[in-house]
Design a protein around this motif. Structure first.
Motif, PDB file in Angstrom:
ATOM      1  N   CYS A 174       0.631  -1.395  -0.267  1.00 20.34           N
ATOM      2  CA  CYS A 174      -0.321  -0.068   0.344  1.00 20.34           C
ATOM      3  C   CYS A 174       0.719   1.560   0.527  1.00 20.34           C
ATOM      4  N   TYR A 175       0.466   2.168  -0.637  1.00 23.57           N
ATOM      5  CA  TYR A 175       1.423   3.273  -0.728  1.00 23.57           C
ATOM      6  C   TYR A 175       0.017   4.318  -0.807  1.00 23.57           C
ATOM      7  N   ASP A 176       1.266   5.991   0.388  1.00 22.07           N
ATOM      8  CA  ASP A 176       0.094   6.244   0.774  1.00 22.07           C
ATOM      9  C   ASP A 176      -0.263   7.596  -0.183  1.00 22.07           C
TER      10      ASP A 176
ATOM     11  N   SER B 105      -4.996   5.653   1.080  1.00 13.58           N
ATOM     12  CA  SER B 105      -4.105   4.831  -0.171  1.00 13.58           C
ATOM     13  C   SER B 105      -3.949   4.256  -0.800  1.00 13.58           C
TER      14      SER B 105
END
Length: 104
Positions: free
Chosen positions: A45-47, A57
């Motif tokens: 997961c990427y913010d 996210s």
């Protein structure tokens, strides 16, 4: 040879073909599960700070399987195996449904 005897033989062949097709679908499903258990899927997961909709996210899923086996861990492969099983079952059910009509 009476026509009903030939029809019964064709239906018997259809039952056998349906069983083989269904078994092949089960083998594909077993391969899918085996690869999925042996090589788990990683969630990354990427913010995303620019998002205003409350979903901050974005996540991606990637298999740890080698490149040759990554095609097996896909929704398309799962769908193909389930459709193969279903096709075999339909062949068997159709021949069993049609069998009393051929005998008369």
């Amino acid at each position: 040879m009476p026509p009903s005897s030939q029809g019964i033989r064709l239906l018997a062949v259809l039952v056998k073909v349906g069983a083989i097709v269904s078994t092949a679908g089960v083998a594909l499903l077993v391969a899918f599960v085996a690869v999925l258990l042996a090589f788990p899927v990683i969630k990354e997961c990427y913010d995303n700070d620019n998002s205003n909709d409350g979903n901050s996210s974005k996540c991606t899923y990637e298999s740890t399987a080698p490149s040759g086996l990554r095609d097996i861990v896909s929704p398309g492969f799962l769908a193909a195996s389930l459709l193969t099983i279903a096709a075999g079952i339909v062949m068997i059910r159709y021949s069993r449904w049609r069998e009393p009509r051929v005998q008369t």
